[in-house]
Design an enzyme around this catalytic site. Structure first.
Site, PDB file in Angstrom:
ATOM      1  N   LYS A  97      -1.023  -3.582   2.449  1.00 17.17           N
ATOM      2  CA  LYS A  97      -1.613  -4.046   1.167  1.00 17.17           C
ATOM      3  C   LYS A  97      -1.028  -5.391   0.766  1.00 17.17           C
ATOM      4  O   LYS A  97      -1.751  -6.324   0.412  1.00 17.17           O
ATOM      5  CB  LYS A  97      -1.351  -2.978   0.105  1.00 17.17           C
ATOM      6  CG  LYS A  97      -1.787  -3.258  -1.327  1.00 17.17           C
ATOM      7  CD  LYS A  97      -0.841  -4.058  -2.171  1.00 17.17           C
ATOM      8  CE  LYS A  97       0.585  -3.606  -2.196  1.00 17.17           C
ATOM      9  NZ  LYS A  97       0.870  -2.440  -3.013  1.00 17.17           N
ATOM     10  N   CYS A  99       3.561   4.107   3.135  1.00 15.70           N
ATOM     11  CA  CYS A  99       3.999   2.756   2.771  1.00 15.70           C
ATOM     12  C   CYS A  99       3.806   1.770   3.916  1.00 15.70           C
ATOM     13  O   CYS A  99       3.226   0.700   3.742  1.00 15.70           O
ATOM     14  CB  CYS A  99       5.455   2.789   2.326  1.00 15.70           C
ATOM     15  SG  CYS A  99       6.084   1.153   1.949  1.00 15.70           S
ATOM     16  N   GLU A 111      13.282 -18.859 -16.670  1.00 22.00           N
ATOM     17  CA  GLU A 111      14.254 -19.304 -17.682  1.00 22.00           C
ATOM     18  C   GLU A 111      13.840 -18.857 -19.084  1.00 22.00           C
ATOM     19  O   GLU A 111      14.660 -18.754 -19.989  1.00 22.00           O
ATOM     20  CB  GLU A 111      14.450 -20.823 -17.638  1.00 22.00           C
ATOM     21  CG  GLU A 111      13.271 -21.637 -18.100  1.00 22.00           C
ATOM     22  CD  GLU A 111      13.536 -23.150 -17.991  1.00 22.00           C
ATOM     23  OE1 GLU A 111      14.486 -23.616 -18.618  1.00 22.00           O
ATOM     24  OE2 GLU A 111      12.782 -23.830 -17.274  1.00 22.00           O
ATOM     25  N   HIS A 139      16.451 -24.339 -14.476  1.00 19.34           N
ATOM     26  CA  HIS A 139      15.366 -25.189 -14.965  1.00 19.34           C
ATOM     27  C   HIS A 139      14.816 -26.085 -13.868  1.00 19.34           C
ATOM     28  O   HIS A 139      15.603 -26.598 -13.074  1.00 19.34           O
ATOM     29  CB  HIS A 139      15.918 -26.048 -16.111  1.00 19.34           C
ATOM     30  CG  HIS A 139      14.874 -26.868 -16.786  1.00 19.34           C
ATOM     31  ND1 HIS A 139      13.904 -26.311 -17.584  1.00 19.34           N
ATOM     32  CD2 HIS A 139      14.648 -28.205 -16.762  1.00 19.34           C
ATOM     33  CE1 HIS A 139      13.123 -27.283 -18.044  1.00 19.34           C
ATOM     34  NE2 HIS A 139      13.546 -28.431 -17.552  1.00 19.34           N
ATOM     35  N   TYR A 194      -2.535   1.595 -10.153  1.00 18.40           N
ATOM     36  CA  TYR A 194      -1.953   0.619  -9.230  1.00 18.40           C
ATOM     37  C   TYR A 194      -2.948   0.214  -8.126  1.00 18.40           C
ATOM     38  O   TYR A 194      -3.165  -0.959  -7.883  1.00 18.40           O
ATOM     39  CB  TYR A 194      -0.760   1.260  -8.498  1.00 18.40           C
ATOM     40  CG  TYR A 194       0.559   1.307  -9.206  1.00 18.40           C
ATOM     41  CD1 TYR A 194       1.549   0.382  -8.916  1.00 18.40           C
ATOM     42  CD2 TYR A 194       0.855   2.319 -10.110  1.00 18.40           C
ATOM     43  CE1 TYR A 194       2.802   0.457  -9.504  1.00 18.40           C
ATOM     44  CE2 TYR A 194       2.110   2.402 -10.697  1.00 18.40           C
ATOM     45  CZ  TYR A 194       3.074   1.464 -10.390  1.00 18.40           C
ATOM     46  OH  TYR A 194       4.313   1.544 -10.967  1.00 18.40           O
ATOM     47  N   CYS A 210       1.922   0.112   0.930  1.00 18.73           N
ATOM     48  CA  CYS A 210       2.616  -1.107   0.463  1.00 18.73           C
ATOM     49  C   CYS A 210       2.561  -2.280   1.433  1.00 18.73           C
ATOM     50  O   CYS A 210       2.240  -3.409   1.029  1.00 18.73           O
ATOM     51  CB  CYS A 210       4.090  -0.805   0.217  1.00 18.73           C
ATOM     52  SG  CYS A 210       4.473   0.844  -0.325  1.00 18.73           S
ATOM     53  N   GLU A 265      -4.778  -3.458  -7.678  1.00 24.96           N
ATOM     54  CA  GLU A 265      -4.308  -4.291  -6.557  1.00 24.96           C
ATOM     55  C   GLU A 265      -5.465  -4.637  -5.623  1.00 24.96           C
ATOM     56  O   GLU A 265      -5.638  -5.802  -5.232  1.00 24.96           O
ATOM     57  CB  GLU A 265      -3.190  -3.573  -5.797  1.00 24.96           C
ATOM     58  CG  GLU A 265      -1.909  -3.480  -6.627  1.00 24.96           C
ATOM     59  CD  GLU A 265      -0.730  -2.850  -5.905  1.00 24.96           C
ATOM     60  OE1 GLU A 265       0.398  -3.038  -6.361  1.00 24.96           O
ATOM     61  OE2 GLU A 265      -0.938  -2.148  -4.895  1.00 24.96           O
TER      62      GLU A 265
HETATM   63  P1  NDP Z   1      -2.640   6.049 -10.473  1.00 28.42           P
HETATM   64  O1  NDP Z   1      -2.173   7.357 -10.944  1.00 28.42           O
HETATM   65  O2  NDP Z   1      -1.803   4.834 -10.658  1.00 28.42           O
HETATM   66  O3  NDP Z   1      -4.056   5.736 -11.131  1.00 28.42           O
HETATM   67  C1  NDP Z   1      -5.120   6.627 -11.042  1.00 28.42           C
HETATM   68  C2  NDP Z   1      -6.279   6.041 -11.824  1.00 28.42           C
HETATM   69  O4  NDP Z   1      -7.413   6.881 -11.627  1.00 28.42           O
HETATM   70  C3  NDP Z   1      -6.018   5.953 -13.311  1.00 28.42           C
HETATM   71  O5  NDP Z   1      -6.538   4.762 -13.797  1.00 28.42           O
HETATM   72  C4  NDP Z   1      -6.769   7.162 -13.844  1.00 28.42           C
HETATM   73  O6  NDP Z   1      -7.268   6.961 -15.138  1.00 28.42           O
HETATM   74  C5  NDP Z   1      -7.931   7.230 -12.886  1.00 28.42           C
HETATM   75  N1  NDP Z   1      -8.471   8.578 -12.818  1.00 28.42           N
HETATM   76  C6  NDP Z   1      -7.791   9.733 -12.629  1.00 28.42           C
HETATM   77  N2  NDP Z   1      -8.630  10.785 -12.649  1.00 28.42           N
HETATM   78  C7  NDP Z   1      -9.866  10.281 -12.854  1.00 28.42           C
HETATM   79  C8  NDP Z   1     -11.140  10.876 -13.012  1.00 28.42           C
HETATM   80  N3  NDP Z   1     -11.306  12.190 -12.922  1.00 28.42           N
HETATM   81  N4  NDP Z   1     -12.186  10.068 -13.255  1.00 28.42           N
HETATM   82  C9  NDP Z   1     -12.013   8.724 -13.354  1.00 28.42           C
HETATM   83  N5  NDP Z   1     -10.829   8.111 -13.222  1.00 28.42           N
HETATM   84  C10 NDP Z   1      -9.765   8.885 -12.964  1.00 28.42           C
HETATM   85  O7  NDP Z   1      -3.008   6.296  -8.947  1.00 28.42           O
HETATM   86  P2  NDP Z   1      -3.282   5.319  -7.743  1.00 28.42           P
HETATM   87  O8  NDP Z   1      -4.175   6.076  -6.854  1.00 28.42           O
HETATM   88  O9  NDP Z   1      -3.688   3.961  -8.193  1.00 28.42           O
HETATM   89  O10 NDP Z   1      -1.849   5.185  -7.102  1.00 28.42           O
HETATM   90  C11 NDP Z   1      -1.098   6.346  -6.783  1.00 28.42           C
HETATM   91  C12 NDP Z   1       0.364   6.095  -6.926  1.00 28.42           C
HETATM   92  O11 NDP Z   1       0.819   5.319  -5.831  1.00 28.42           O
HETATM   93  C13 NDP Z   1       0.760   5.278  -8.144  1.00 28.42           C
HETATM   94  O12 NDP Z   1       0.917   6.062  -9.286  1.00 28.42           O
HETATM   95  C14 NDP Z   1       2.035   4.650  -7.720  1.00 28.42           C
HETATM   96  O13 NDP Z   1       3.079   5.541  -8.011  1.00 28.42           O
HETATM   97  C15 NDP Z   1       1.872   4.491  -6.230  1.00 28.42           C
HETATM   98  N6  NDP Z   1       1.573   3.074  -5.899  1.00 28.42           N
HETATM   99  C16 NDP Z   1       2.493   2.131  -6.186  1.00 28.42           C
HETATM  100  C17 NDP Z   1       2.249   0.799  -5.894  1.00 28.42           C
HETATM  101  C18 NDP Z   1       3.267  -0.232  -6.239  1.00 28.42           C
HETATM  102  O14 NDP Z   1       4.430   0.116  -6.459  1.00 28.42           O
HETATM  103  N7  NDP Z   1       2.895  -1.514  -6.315  1.00 28.42           N
HETATM  104  C19 NDP Z   1       1.007   0.386  -5.268  1.00 28.42           C
HETATM  105  C20 NDP Z   1       0.081   1.457  -5.049  1.00 28.42           C
HETATM  106  C21 NDP Z   1       0.371   2.751  -5.354  1.00 28.42           C
HETATM  107  P3  NDP Z   1      -6.393   7.301 -16.445  1.00 28.42           P
HETATM  108  O15 NDP Z   1      -5.410   6.201 -16.578  1.00 28.42           O
HETATM  109  O16 NDP Z   1      -7.405   7.340 -17.527  1.00 28.42           O
HETATM  110  O17 NDP Z   1      -5.759   8.621 -16.181  1.00 28.42           O
END
Ligand code: NDP
Length: 461
Positions: free
Chosen positions: A52, A44, A443, A438, A181, A49, A185
């Site tokens: 980022k 983080c 709101e 407001h 995510y 976080c 982002e």
């Molecule tokens: P996520 O799990 O959010 O997303 C992973 C993405 O990769 C999904 O869109 C998934 O597609 C895709 N994916 C997975 N496997 C494959 C594959 N074999 N081929 C192609 N695409 C694939 O992971 P992130 O890495 O974005 O983030 C990890 C975690 O970190 C998040 O889940 C969150 O908990 C945390 N995080 C939180 C943030 C916040 O609070 N603002 C910011 C950044 C991270 P599909 O949907 O089809 O499975």
């Protein structure tokens, strides 16, 4: 505590969960050591976080400069310098890292800058020095690491969210793979900073698990801002003189300067010595724990992303705190993972708490959906096309608000406050009797009177 042990608690991992647990336990008088092989602060603070969000702020100035004209300002040609941002961002991260370090020190925690391996239920081996430490309790808080999937030819040419913070220059063209995510982002960050950005996702909508209308709203906004390719895969990456060429599933080829793979994260259990104590990971590679974060070995606990309950910083912090209160403070409590508010710092931003419309329809007999989609006040003079979406999901039987979803400026800030009400079990009537502030976008949440959709079983209502 007995002298059979060198310490009462040995924490492996100096991220959000580990640091909180170590400090709280030490506050109860426990003798605590914490091993961290990289930098104190964890994902983080060091490469997640915090840096980022600083980049998100940087990107959003692009819109501010444009919007300013509608309010009478003339700003010259805005110019962005990546190296200024990187230097200042890195300095801020280092500042926070040293605060974490100091806080641990002040709490009386011994920090060990080494990799630690579990040898048995009470023994830690420090890899570099070969030293062994006997601990009454061990807390595993090692987090997760980004994975590049699927494995494709040339996949090594892609970077992950770890390396993205090390880039020395802003890529002119970037391909981002994934729809979660991190992908959305960073797609926003790079598109706003001026990179020609392609976001490519295997699914037909971004952000699986979020409310469908939120996903649609983000997709629409992204379509206007960057090159969004859904239902698409990358088959191969190749280094060329002029960049990296990516061959897509439909046979087309695009050329970029960087490829960011954001296809998820996996618990960082490899080489931790779990096999020495018979802890088996689950199908996602995570350490199974009970509500109090205890593993199948009574002296070993685990918190945060390595347990894959909800991979979010505030959850790791809560789990670490609950562990320390339970084991060292004589105040046992368990984190409730049912209602978690979250924000996605894409642009537009997303804030969400509670159930999506689909989840509510599945679990409740009758639900009312209140919706408002509007242009924000600021957008009127700036002529920006950005729209705000607000959605409230209500259980008809109890009138309880089951979920709130927001897409638009400050959605993360707004949802934090709304989450208090939802956590308290607020009803729609409570929202309705709340006086509006407001003029604000927020709101709208207390002025929606007529449901846009009511889903009731046939013959009811
Ligand atoms: P996520 O799990 O959010 O997303 C992973 C993405 O990769 C999904 O869109 C998934 O597609 C895709 N994916 C997975 N496997 C494959 C594959 N074999 N081929 C192609 N695409 C694939 O992971 P992130 O890495 O974005 O983030 C990890 C975690 O970190 C998040 O889940 C969150 O908990 C945390 N995080 C939180 C943030 C916040 O609070 N603002 C910011 C950044 C991270 P599909 O949907 O089809 O499975």
């Amino acid at each position: 505590m007995t002298d059979e042990f060198d310490v009462d608690l040995f924490v492996i991992g100096g991220g959000s969960g580990g640091v909180r647990a170590a400090r709280i336990a030490a506050g109860y008088g426990a003798r605590v050591s914490l091993a961290e092989e990289y930098r104190i602060g964890g994902t983080c603070v060091i490469r997640g976080c915090v840096p980022k969000k600083l980049m998100v702020y940087a990107g959003r100035f692009a819109d501010e400069f444009e919007d300013a004209a509608g309010f009478g300002w003339s700003v010259g040609e805005p110019r962005f310098d990546w190296s200024v941002l990187k230097t200042r961002r890195d300095a801020e991260v280092s500042r926070l890292e040293s605060i974490y370090d100091t806080n641990l020190e002040r709490a009386g925690v011994t920090v060990i800058a080494e990799r630690a391996v579990i040898e048995d239920a009470h023994t830690i081996r420090l890899v570099a020095s070969g030293r062994r430490v006997r601990a009454k309790y061990i807390l595993v808080a090692v987090g997760a690491y980004p994975v590049k999937v699927p494995v494709i030819p040339g996949g090594d040419l892609g970077i992950t969210s770890n390396e993205v913070f090390e880039l020395e220059t802003l890529p002119e063209r970037i391909l981002i793979i994934g729809g979660g995510y991190i992908a959305v982002e960073f797609a926003s960050v790079f598109a706003h900073l001026g990179s020609r950005t392609t976001l490519l996702h295997r699914g037909d909508r971004l952000l699986r698990g979020f409310d469908d209308e939120v996903r649609d709203a983000l997709g629409l906004a992204f379509d206007k801002r960057l090159d969004l390719r859904l239902d698409q895969t990358v088959e191969r990456l190749e280094r060329r003189d002029s960049g990296i060429s990516a061959t897509l599933g439909d046979g087309s080829v695009i050329e970029v300067d960087q490829v960011l793979v954001a296809t998820g994260r996996k618990p960082a259990v490899s080489g931790l010595g779990l096999e020495n104590v018979g802890i088996e990971t689950d199908e996602s590679g995570a350490i199974p724990v009970d509500a109090f974060s205890q593993t199948s070995v009574p002296s070993i606990y685990a918190v945060g992303d390595v347990t894959n309950r909800a991979a979010l910083t505030p959850i790791a912090i809560r789990e670490g705190h609950a562990f320390a209160d339970t084991v060292f403070g004589g105040k046992p409590w368990a984190v409730n993972h049912d209602l978690i508010a979250t924000a996605v710092f894409s642009t537009p931003e997303i804030g969400t708490v509670g159930l999506t419309e689909d989840q509510a329809r599945e679990r409740f007999e009758a639900v009312d959906i209140y919706k408002s989609s509007f242009r924000s006040m600021k957008a009127t003079l700036s002529n920006s096309a950005e729209r705000v979406l607000m959605k409230i999901i209500v259980d008809c039987a109890s009138d309880r608000v089951l979920g709130v979803h927001i897409v638009g400026h400050d959605a993360g800030e707004i949802i934090q406050a709304v989450a208090i009400a939802v956590t308290m079990g607020a009803t729609k009537a409570d929202f309705d009797r709340t006086i509006a502030v407001h003029p604000t976008a927020g709101e709208e949440l207390v002025t929606m009177r007529v449901p846009a959709v009511t889903k009731r079983p046939e013959g009811v209502g």
